[in-house]
Enzyme design. Sequence first.
Site, PDB file in Angstrom:
ATOM      1  N   THR A   1       1.226  -4.023   4.505  1.00 57.03           N
ATOM      2  CA  THR A   1       0.922  -4.347   5.903  1.00 57.03           C
ATOM      3  C   THR A   1       0.265  -5.713   6.085  1.00 57.03           C
ATOM      4  O   THR A   1       0.334  -6.295   7.169  1.00 57.03           O
ATOM      5  CB  THR A   1      -0.002  -3.277   6.516  1.00 57.03           C
ATOM      6  OG1 THR A   1      -1.204  -3.183   5.736  1.00 57.03           O
ATOM      7  CG2 THR A   1       0.689  -1.919   6.548  1.00 57.03           C
ATOM      8  N   ASP A   2      -0.371  -6.250   5.036  1.00 59.93           N
ATOM      9  CA  ASP A   2      -1.138  -7.487   5.215  1.00 59.93           C
ATOM     10  C   ASP A   2      -0.281  -8.657   5.666  1.00 59.93           C
ATOM     11  O   ASP A   2      -0.724  -9.488   6.470  1.00 59.93           O
ATOM     12  CB  ASP A   2      -1.851  -7.863   3.916  1.00 59.93           C
ATOM     13  CG  ASP A   2      -3.081  -7.008   3.647  1.00 59.93           C
ATOM     14  OD1 ASP A   2      -3.465  -6.227   4.545  1.00 59.93           O
ATOM     15  OD2 ASP A   2      -3.647  -7.114   2.551  1.00 59.93           O
TER      16      ASP A   2
ATOM     17  N   THR B   1       0.826  -1.213   0.000  1.00 58.98           N
ATOM     18  CA  THR B   1       0.000   0.000   0.000  1.00 58.98           C
ATOM     19  C   THR B   1       0.854   1.254   0.000  1.00 58.98           C
ATOM     20  O   THR B   1       0.495   2.256  -0.630  1.00 58.98           O
ATOM     21  CB  THR B   1      -0.931   0.002   1.229  1.00 58.98           C
ATOM     22  OG1 THR B   1      -1.808  -1.111   1.139  1.00 58.98           O
ATOM     23  CG2 THR B   1      -1.754   1.277   1.300  1.00 58.98           C
TER      24      THR B   1
ATOM     25  N   TYR C   1      -7.503   1.593  -4.368  1.00 58.43           N
ATOM     26  CA  TYR C   1      -6.131   1.866  -4.802  1.00 58.43           C
ATOM     27  C   TYR C   1      -5.500   0.590  -5.309  1.00 58.43           C
ATOM     28  O   TYR C   1      -5.973  -0.511  -5.041  1.00 58.43           O
ATOM     29  CB  TYR C   1      -5.282   2.460  -3.671  1.00 58.43           C
ATOM     30  CG  TYR C   1      -5.037   1.526  -2.518  1.00 58.43           C
ATOM     31  CD1 TYR C   1      -3.911   0.699  -2.477  1.00 58.43           C
ATOM     32  CD2 TYR C   1      -5.932   1.438  -1.461  1.00 58.43           C
ATOM     33  CE1 TYR C   1      -3.691  -0.173  -1.427  1.00 58.43           C
ATOM     34  CE2 TYR C   1      -5.722   0.567  -0.404  1.00 58.43           C
ATOM     35  CZ  TYR C   1      -4.603  -0.237  -0.392  1.00 58.43           C
ATOM     36  OH  TYR C   1      -4.382  -1.104   0.647  1.00 58.43           O
TER      37      TYR C   1
ATOM     38  N   LYS D   1      -1.092  -7.509  12.772  1.00 53.14           N
ATOM     39  CA  LYS D   1      -2.052  -6.541  12.244  1.00 53.14           C
ATOM     40  C   LYS D   1      -3.405  -6.821  12.873  1.00 53.14           C
ATOM     41  O   LYS D   1      -3.910  -7.935  12.827  1.00 53.14           O
ATOM     42  CB  LYS D   1      -2.133  -6.645  10.726  1.00 53.14           C
ATOM     43  CG  LYS D   1      -3.003  -5.566  10.088  1.00 53.14           C
ATOM     44  CD  LYS D   1      -2.926  -5.591   8.566  1.00 53.14           C
ATOM     45  CE  LYS D   1      -3.759  -4.463   7.969  1.00 53.14           C
ATOM     46  NZ  LYS D   1      -3.659  -4.397   6.493  1.00 53.14           N
TER      47      LYS D   1
ATOM     48  N   GLU E   1      -6.608 -28.386  27.893  1.00 51.01           N
ATOM     49  CA  GLU E   1      -7.819 -29.120  27.503  1.00 51.01           C
ATOM     50  C   GLU E   1      -7.490 -30.293  26.582  1.00 51.01           C
ATOM     51  O   GLU E   1      -8.250 -31.260  26.493  1.00 51.01           O
ATOM     52  CB  GLU E   1      -8.804 -28.177  26.822  1.00 51.01           C
ATOM     53  CG  GLU E   1      -9.423 -27.138  27.740  1.00 51.01           C
ATOM     54  CD  GLU E   1     -10.489 -26.325  27.050  1.00 51.01           C
ATOM     55  OE1 GLU E   1     -11.605 -26.856  26.866  1.00 51.01           O
ATOM     56  OE2 GLU E   1     -10.208 -25.167  26.668  1.00 51.01           O
TER      57      GLU E   1
END
Length: 329
Positions: free
Chosen positions: A94-95, A15, A28, A167, A284
């Site tokens: 950023t992903d 981005t 974008y 993120k 568990e």
Amino acid sequence: MGRLPRVLVLATGGTIAGKADPRSAIGYDAGSTTGQQLVAAVPGVDRLAQLQVEQIANIPSQDMNHKVWFRLMERINQAFARHEADAVVITHGTDTMEETAFFLDTVLHHDQPVVMTGAMRPGSAISADGPANIYEAVKVAAHPQAKGRGVLVVLNDTIHAAHWVSKADSTVLQTFVSRQTGPVGIVDPAAVRFYGPPRPRLFLSLPDGATLPAVDVVYAHADMDGRQIDDAIRAGVKGIVIAGMGDGNVSAQAMQALDRAVRAGIVVVRSSRVGDGFVNRDVEVDDEAHHFVASYDLNPQKARLLLQLLLAGGVQDVQAVQRAFAFGY
């Protein structure tokens, strides 16, 4: 005044390198601007360091892949071995930034700073955050106290360690958080402040010619059966990471399928789809009896990467894998 530190900027797209598209008010296209153009748009950054910019890739971060990771690793190793740079800054979408940061943090064995940054808004947007993030990333990379801290992620005036950062929001500027620990520092145009000493790091080396073996993440949910797990077994994966419910739980049918995976020689790691908390052993789920690995503080995407790196290095014994996941705890 002494010599400015030399910072190598490696651009990969994302981005931060995006341009607006008329398909929507906020649409974008990522990876449309070069690293040279990004750095040239940051006022005053040349007063922080001597900058050299190279384009490693120019892709949206959803297309990030191990080939780019390997190129980054090789270029950074080369730059430090040849004394070409004192620090490295990587611009990135950023992903998948947390995955690239975690990979590099684990395979780079240097004390020199490596800092990743990106943006939540493209450069053509109103109040684009990319220029400020690049400025602050270079400022952190050039700071003496950044040495020995592994790979850092710098956005929105905040410094995160690669091990914990993730993120947490799809759109807001303050998207990155370090849930278990909080950020390791803050940065603004006036100062860089770290909150504590460097943390211990797990170092893994990739053998020459190594590739990352296939490891699938399977997302757990209500009314879950074993189909996705059985599909992964048939596909020949080497590892399965469960994004489990709660502290890494799955349904009874999925548990039976995971047992089939273990019998097929697949390493199974239990992680959690929940954003906070640890997945501990034998709570568990009887991990010892099922021959599972607990991910502790690693989310599914980072657990997948650590398992890939361990398997690529020949570590397949479940107890040895568990020790790596428990490093520091």
